[in-house]
Design a protein around this motif. Structure first.
Motif, short mmCIF file in Angstrom:
data_model
loop_
_atom_site.label_atom_id
_atom_site.label_comp_id
_atom_site.label_asym_id
_atom_site.label_seq_id
_atom_site.Cartn_x
_atom_site.Cartn_y
_atom_site.Cartn_z
N TRP A 102 33.16 33.00 42.33
CA TRP A 102 33.29 34.40 41.97
C TRP A 102 32.16 35.21 42.57
O TRP A 102 31.00 34.80 42.55
CB TRP A 102 33.25 34.56 40.44
CG TRP A 102 34.57 34.30 39.78
CD1 TRP A 102 35.79 34.25 40.35
CD2 TRP A 102 34.76 34.04 38.37
NE1 TRP A 102 36.75 33.99 39.42
CE2 TRP A 102 36.15 33.86 38.19
CE3 TRP A 102 33.91 33.97 37.28
CZ2 TRP A 102 36.71 33.58 36.95
CZ3 TRP A 102 34.47 33.70 36.04
CH2 TRP A 102 35.85 33.51 35.88
N ASP A 106 34.01 40.40 41.20
CA ASP A 106 35.01 39.66 40.42
C ASP A 106 34.55 39.56 38.96
O ASP A 106 35.35 39.74 38.03
CB ASP A 106 35.22 38.26 40.99
CG ASP A 106 35.74 38.29 42.42
OD1 ASP A 106 36.51 39.22 42.75
OD2 ASP A 106 35.39 37.38 43.19
N PHE A 224 42.09 36.06 35.24
CA PHE A 224 41.54 36.96 36.25
C PHE A 224 42.60 37.29 37.30
O PHE A 224 42.77 38.46 37.68
CB PHE A 224 40.31 36.32 36.89
CG PHE A 224 39.77 37.09 38.05
CD1 PHE A 224 39.30 38.38 37.90
CD2 PHE A 224 39.72 36.52 39.33
CE1 PHE A 224 38.79 39.09 38.97
CE2 PHE A 224 39.22 37.22 40.40
CZ PHE A 224 38.75 38.52 40.23
N LYS A 228 44.23 41.00 38.16
CA LYS A 228 44.24 41.60 39.51
C LYS A 228 45.64 42.02 39.91
O LYS A 228 45.85 43.12 40.43
CB LYS A 228 43.68 40.60 40.53
CG LYS A 228 42.16 40.45 40.50
CD LYS A 228 41.66 39.54 41.61
CE LYS A 228 41.94 40.11 42.98
NZ LYS A 228 41.38 39.25 44.05
N TYR A 244 36.54 48.41 42.14
CA TYR A 244 36.43 46.97 42.36
C TYR A 244 36.28 46.65 43.85
O TYR A 244 35.42 45.85 44.26
CB TYR A 244 37.64 46.27 41.77
CG TYR A 244 37.80 44.82 42.20
CD1 TYR A 244 36.89 43.84 41.80
CD2 TYR A 244 38.87 44.42 42.99
CE1 TYR A 244 37.04 42.52 42.18
CE2 TYR A 244 39.04 43.10 43.38
CZ TYR A 244 38.12 42.16 42.97
OH TYR A 244 38.27 40.85 43.36
#
Length: 605
Positions: A102, A106, A224, A228, A244
């Motif tokens: 990550w 993230d 995660f 996304k 992001y």
């Protein structure tokens, strides 16, 4: 225990704690229901204090620390806060960055998605129907269990109840927990006799850590990717997606600590001039009447839910339809829709794999069981122009079921009050009401995790503790109701007599709940105006705006719905586009989960 022993001022520096605590404070079981906005340092009180009083923030914090925090620490919201902090600690760690590759961006995005009570509901909805759900339920139950002292007589019953729950669900053969932790607990027979082992706390603690590691290292990455994909497909989340992407280009972004470093000066919003005495009971009745009549004005339809009633069936066994008692479907109090939670689901939802819901067996419409329904799913698009005038006073009995459902999620403050008053019979009745409420979602939805085992475990508990012959004679309820409950629950079956029993219990408890609210008012005023007359002072001026009252009712209803989903008394469904819109609007320093729910209504009005 750590939270309970921490200074309130220090706790309020943690935005995640503030979000969960605000959710707890606004459950409609309490008299005073404040909310804290950390970005401005402002406390908004409801009901408001008389304008001539000048309450100090230290006095408010002292009251919260003594009369709210202990109940919060016994609530399911607190357990989810602890789990959320564990997950956030892993997300921010170097171990996670190395193990899962990550980047700091993230970590930022995942923290944004999972923080707060709404974030945890999102995560729980994602893992629903998977092994991750069982591991999470096991972690939460074990966390509660390990915080109890089995030698303390006041905690002994709860301790044994949780042990029995673990043995009936997560410590049975074939469970995900047993499969995962066999290297720790050894062979299955030892697991079944874990209660009699001297080192059971140590074993359960090791199993809990193992479960948490799998949740962190396996289910968090899957969540995660789910987030996304959802954000990329939702127009309202485009600003979040752009931020992001910008952070992905920044090599040295510093990870957040989770604490607000510089806080504005804490203050309490000065109240407007009001008419009438400070009385949370009357204020709550006004809120309830406004929402209830507003709902009838809009002629909303209560969504029916499909129930597959089972008789003598196992997890994969055959079922037989159960017939409803004709006499049981008479006047009953407002009941929440079990198990459906219609705020989730819909087209375009990005959801996790889950077990299929059962096909429709026998369809039961709540309209056929109840004359009045709970309003916890009131939509946020209701226009204020349709709000009715409030001329007829509302009795406490009409909103008591609403308050008791909130008490389930709030650490049982009303029960503690009854025990302090040495009201053993009323406490026993309240326990029966809550156990019946816990039984409803597991009996009405066979697709829930461990529903078969929990259904029979809860039904056996109710029969053993309340419905035996010697117990029935002590309860001030119609014997026919209790006998009918026994006839159905002894086989783990649903019965509409549950609603009749709950209504009769509410009639008995109503005057005691009024005493509870009055006691809460007196205590609050003693802290806010020390040395002055606290006999519910009169407040002169104009009445509160109905639009403001409607927003308050929205806040409380959304809080109850959110808390019930985390507690398990309402179902977690898939994630719809509406949920991504809530994520885009959520700011932990500006009301967080509660404000995000109410914001669409605020903007439209």
């Amino acid at each position: 225990a750590t939270i309970a022993s921490t200074d309130m001022g220090l706790l309020l520096k943690d935005d995640v704690f503030v979000d969960f605590f605000n959710t707890f404070l606004n459950l409609p079981v309490f008299g005073q229901t404040p909310i804290y906005i950390s970005s401005t340092g402002q406390w908004d009180l409801w009901p408001e204090l008389p304008s001539h009083l000048d309450p100090s923030p230290p006095a408010l914090l002292a009251w919260l620390e003594k009369h709210r925090l202990p109940h919060f620490c016994k609530s399911s919201l607190c357990l989810h806060l602890v789990l959320c902090q564990k997950l956030l600690g892993f997300i921010r760690s170097g171990e996670a960055a190395e193990l899962l590759n990550w980047r700091s961006a993230d970590q930022w995005l995942l923290e944004k998605c999972i923080s707060g009570s709404q974030g945890m509901r999102h995560f729980r909805a994602f893992i629903r129907g998977t092994a991750g759900e069982e591991l999470t339920d096991f972690w939460l139950t074990t966390e509660r269990l390990l915080d109890l002292d089995e030698l303390d007589a006041s905690q002994r019953d709860l301790y044994l109840s949780l042990i029995h729950r673990l043995k009936a669900t997560h410590l049975r053969e074939g469970s995900s927990v047993i499969t995962l932790c066999t290297t720790i607990i050894g062979s299955l027979p030892k697991a079944r006799h874990i209660q009699s082992m001297s080192n059971r706390r140590d074993i359960l603690s090791k199993m809990q850590k193992q479960a948490l590691f799998v949740i962190q290292s396996y289910w968090l990455p899957k969540f995660f990717m789910h987030c996304k994909m959802g954000i990329e497909g939702e127009e309202s989340c485009q600003p979040l997606l752009r931020e992001y992407q910008e952070r992905l280009l920044q090599a040295n972004w510093q990870e957040p600590s989770g604490f607000s470093e510089t806080l504005p000066t804490m203050h309490i919003k000065r109240s407007q001039d009001l008419t009438g005495p400070y009385c949370s009971q009357k204020a709550k009745a006004k809120i309830w009447a406004l929402v209830k009549k507003g709902r009838h004005t809009r002629k909303m339809k209560m969504p029916s839910f499909q129930v597959k009633l089972e008789r003598k069936s196992g997890p994969a066994g055959s079922t037989r339809e159960s017939h409803l008692d004709k006499d049981a479907s008479g006047p009953v109090p407002q009941q929440s829709q079990h198990p459906a939670n219609t705020s989730f689901g819909g087209k375009g939802a990005v959801s996790s794999p889950r077990r299929p819901r059962p096909s429709a067996g026998q369809v039961i419409h709540l309209e056929d069981l109840c004359k009045e329904k709970i309003l916890s799913n009131l939509p946020s698009s209701a226009p204020l122009v349709q709000l009715p005038s409030l001329k007829k006073p509302v009795k406490t009995l009409s909103f008591l079921p609403w308050a008791l459902r909130a008490e389930t999620c709030a650490g049982r403050p009303f029960r503690d009050f009854l025990k302090r008053q040495d009201r053993s019979m009323e406490t026993h009745l309240l326990d029966l009401w809550h156990d019946l409420e816990e039984f409803l979602p597991v009996v009405l939805d066979s697709s829930r995790e461990n529903s078969f085992f929990l259904r029979h475990l809860t039904a056996d508990k109710i029969c053993k503790n309340y419905l035996k012959q010697d117990s029935i004679e002590k309860l001030p309820l119609d014997t026919r109701i209790l006998t009918s409950l026994w006839n159905h629950l002894i086989s783990g079956e649903f019965s509409p007599w549950i609603f009749r029993a709950q209504k009769e219990i509410c009639k008995v408890l109503c005057c005691f709940y009024e005493e509870f609210l009055a006691d809460d008012d007196r205590t609050f005023l003693q802290f806010m105006s020390p040395g002055s007359d606290v006999a519910m002072p009169e407040m002169q001026g104009h009445p509160a705006d109905r639009g403001e009252c409607f927003l308050l009712s929205q806040r409380m209803n959304q809080t109850l719905e959110l808390s019930q989903a985390l507690h398990g008394t309402s179902n977690l469904e898939g994630v719809s586009s509406e949920y991504w819109q809530l994520l885009a609007a959520r700011d932990l320093q500006k009301g967080g989960s509660i404000q995000a729910e109410v914001e669409p209504l605020l903007c439209s009005t």
